[in-house]
Motif scaffolding. Structure first.
Motif, PDB file in Angstrom:
ATOM      1  N   GLU A   1      -1.770  15.450  63.084  1.00 22.43           N
ATOM      2  CA  GLU A   1      -2.967  15.730  62.316  1.00 22.43           C
ATOM      3  C   GLU A   1      -3.505  14.439  61.703  1.00 22.43           C
ATOM      4  O   GLU A   1      -2.776  13.693  61.052  1.00 22.43           O
ATOM      5  CB  GLU A   1      -2.655  16.727  61.203  1.00 22.43           C
ATOM      6  CG  GLU A   1      -3.859  17.051  60.315  1.00 22.43           C
ATOM      7  CD  GLU A   1      -3.483  17.923  59.131  1.00 22.43           C
ATOM      8  OE1 GLU A   1      -2.296  18.289  59.019  1.00 22.43           O
ATOM      9  OE2 GLU A   1      -4.376  18.247  58.344  1.00 22.43           O
ATOM     10  N   VAL A   2      -4.784  14.191  61.911  1.00 21.64           N
ATOM     11  CA  VAL A   2      -5.418  13.010  61.336  1.00 21.64           C
ATOM     12  C   VAL A   2      -5.639  13.230  59.848  1.00 21.64           C
ATOM     13  O   VAL A   2      -6.095  14.301  59.435  1.00 21.64           O
ATOM     14  CB  VAL A   2      -6.761  12.716  62.017  1.00 21.64           C
ATOM     15  CG1 VAL A   2      -7.451  11.518  61.372  1.00 21.64           C
ATOM     16  CG2 VAL A   2      -6.560  12.465  63.508  1.00 21.64           C
ATOM     17  N   ARG A   3      -5.304  12.256  59.042  1.00 24.96           N
ATOM     18  CA  ARG A   3      -5.538  12.319  57.596  1.00 24.96           C
ATOM     19  C   ARG A   3      -6.291  11.090  57.143  1.00 24.96           C
ATOM     20  O   ARG A   3      -6.047   9.978  57.628  1.00 24.96           O
ATOM     21  CB  ARG A   3      -4.222  12.420  56.836  1.00 24.96           C
ATOM     22  CG  ARG A   3      -3.488  13.739  56.997  1.00 24.96           C
ATOM     23  CD  ARG A   3      -2.340  13.809  56.015  1.00 24.96           C
ATOM     24  NE  ARG A   3      -2.800  13.819  54.626  1.00 24.96           N
ATOM     25  CZ  ARG A   3      -2.274  13.068  53.680  1.00 24.96           C
ATOM     26  NH1 ARG A   3      -1.304  12.226  53.952  1.00 24.96           N
ATOM     27  NH2 ARG A   3      -2.721  13.152  52.434  1.00 24.96           N
ATOM     28  N   SER A  25      -4.490   7.946  59.018  1.00 22.68           N
ATOM     29  CA  SER A  25      -3.164   8.067  59.616  1.00 22.68           C
ATOM     30  C   SER A  25      -3.251   9.014  60.821  1.00 22.68           C
ATOM     31  O   SER A  25      -4.088   9.904  60.869  1.00 22.68           O
ATOM     32  CB  SER A  25      -2.155   8.586  58.601  1.00 22.68           C
ATOM     33  OG  SER A  25      -2.558   9.850  58.101  1.00 22.68           O
ATOM     34  N   ASN A  26      -2.361   8.778  61.793  1.00 22.32           N
ATOM     35  CA  ASN A  26      -2.358   9.576  63.026  1.00 22.32           C
ATOM     36  C   ASN A  26      -3.719   9.516  63.715  1.00 22.32           C
ATOM     37  O   ASN A  26      -4.196  10.513  64.271  1.00 22.32           O
ATOM     38  CB  ASN A  26      -1.997  11.033  62.745  1.00 22.32           C
ATOM     39  CG  ASN A  26      -0.627  11.164  62.107  1.00 22.32           C
ATOM     40  OD1 ASN A  26       0.312  10.468  62.491  1.00 22.32           O
ATOM     41  ND2 ASN A  26      -0.523  12.027  61.122  1.00 22.32           N
ATOM     42  N   PHE A  27      -4.334   8.343  63.686  1.00 19.87           N
ATOM     43  CA  PHE A  27      -5.684   8.173  64.230  1.00 19.87           C
ATOM     44  C   PHE A  27      -5.702   6.910  65.059  1.00 19.87           C
ATOM     45  O   PHE A  27      -5.631   5.815  64.527  1.00 19.87           O
ATOM     46  CB  PHE A  27      -6.684   8.076  63.079  1.00 19.87           C
ATOM     47  CG  PHE A  27      -8.125   8.000  63.517  1.00 19.87           C
ATOM     48  CD1 PHE A  27      -8.878   6.860  63.278  1.00 19.87           C
ATOM     49  CD2 PHE A  27      -8.743   9.071  64.152  1.00 19.87           C
ATOM     50  CE1 PHE A  27     -10.207   6.776  63.662  1.00 19.87           C
ATOM     51  CE2 PHE A  27     -10.068   9.006  64.541  1.00 19.87           C
ATOM     52  CZ  PHE A  27     -10.801   7.854  64.288  1.00 19.87           C
ATOM     53  N   ASP A  98     -13.851  10.108  63.518  1.00 13.83           N
ATOM     54  CA  ASP A  98     -13.761  10.880  64.752  1.00 13.83           C
ATOM     55  C   ASP A  98     -13.693   9.901  65.913  1.00 13.83           C
ATOM     56  O   ASP A  98     -13.945   8.694  65.747  1.00 13.83           O
ATOM     57  CB  ASP A  98     -14.983  11.781  64.909  1.00 13.83           C
ATOM     58  CG  ASP A  98     -14.713  12.995  65.770  1.00 13.83           C
ATOM     59  OD1 ASP A  98     -15.492  13.967  65.684  1.00 13.83           O
ATOM     60  OD2 ASP A  98     -13.729  12.976  66.533  1.00 13.83           O
ATOM     61  N   GLU A 114     -15.555  14.689  62.810  1.00 12.67           N
ATOM     62  CA  GLU A 114     -14.706  15.862  62.711  1.00 12.67           C
ATOM     63  C   GLU A 114     -13.805  15.895  61.488  1.00 12.67           C
ATOM     64  O   GLU A 114     -13.622  16.940  60.871  1.00 12.67           O
ATOM     65  CB  GLU A 114     -13.831  15.944  63.974  1.00 12.67           C
ATOM     66  CG  GLU A 114     -12.963  17.185  64.081  1.00 12.67           C
ATOM     67  CD  GLU A 114     -13.764  18.413  64.387  1.00 12.67           C
ATOM     68  OE1 GLU A 114     -14.910  18.279  64.867  1.00 12.67           O
ATOM     69  OE2 GLU A 114     -13.257  19.519  64.129  1.00 12.67           O
ATOM     70  N   VAL A 115     -13.250  14.744  61.126  1.00 14.99           N
ATOM     71  CA  VAL A 115     -12.228  14.710  60.074  1.00 14.99           C
ATOM     72  C   VAL A 115     -12.811  14.114  58.804  1.00 14.99           C
ATOM     73  O   VAL A 115     -13.480  13.084  58.845  1.00 14.99           O
ATOM     74  CB  VAL A 115     -11.008  13.878  60.524  1.00 14.99           C
ATOM     75  CG1 VAL A 115      -9.923  13.906  59.453  1.00 14.99           C
ATOM     76  CG2 VAL A 115     -10.468  14.403  61.850  1.00 14.99           C
TER      77      VAL A 115
END
Length: 126
Positions: A1-3, A25-27, A98, A114-115
């Motif tokens: 999951e992107v944060r 993170s996670n991106f 995104d 998106e995030v």
């Protein structure tokens, strides 16, 4: 999951400066779009500035010449340097990210990301 985690907000006097940071993170897309948006009291959210992985940028007319967006790809962090702030800049500032979805101007104007982060409050006193 992107944060996304924003930081750097606070109270500043008119004419002063502030630097916002957004760490992702996670991106790790091959190309990306990241940006800053804001929602002032009683107003709708609006785009402030965006940047793509190739360094293309967009600025709203209200901040052009005063704010500068930049990114550190190694740190997966985007910054917003805010200079000559005005009381009208008072708002909750949100970071968004995104994968790249086309022209950065269109992506930013349409808030086509998106995030979203939780936001950080910037208050400018006169």
């Amino acid at each position: 999951e992107v944060r996304l985690v924003e930081s750097g907000g606070g109270l500043v006097q008119a004419g002063g400066s502030l630097r916002l940071s957004c760490a992702a993170s996670n991106f790790a897309p091959d190309d990306y779009a990241m940006g800053w948006f804001r929602r002032a009291p009683g107003k709708e959210r609006e785009p402030v500035s965006c940047i793509s992985g190739d360094g293309s940028t967009y600025y709203s007319e209200s901040v052009k010449g005063r704010f500068t967006i930049s990114s550190d790809n190694a740190k997966k962090t985007v910054y917003l340097q805010m200079n000559s702030v005005e009381p009208e800049d008072t708002a909750v500032y949100y970071c968004a990210a995104d994968e790249a979805r086309g022209d950065i101007i269109a992506v930013c104007r349409d808030s086509y990301l998106e995030v979203w982060g939780q936001g950080t409050l910037v208050a400018v006193s006169s």
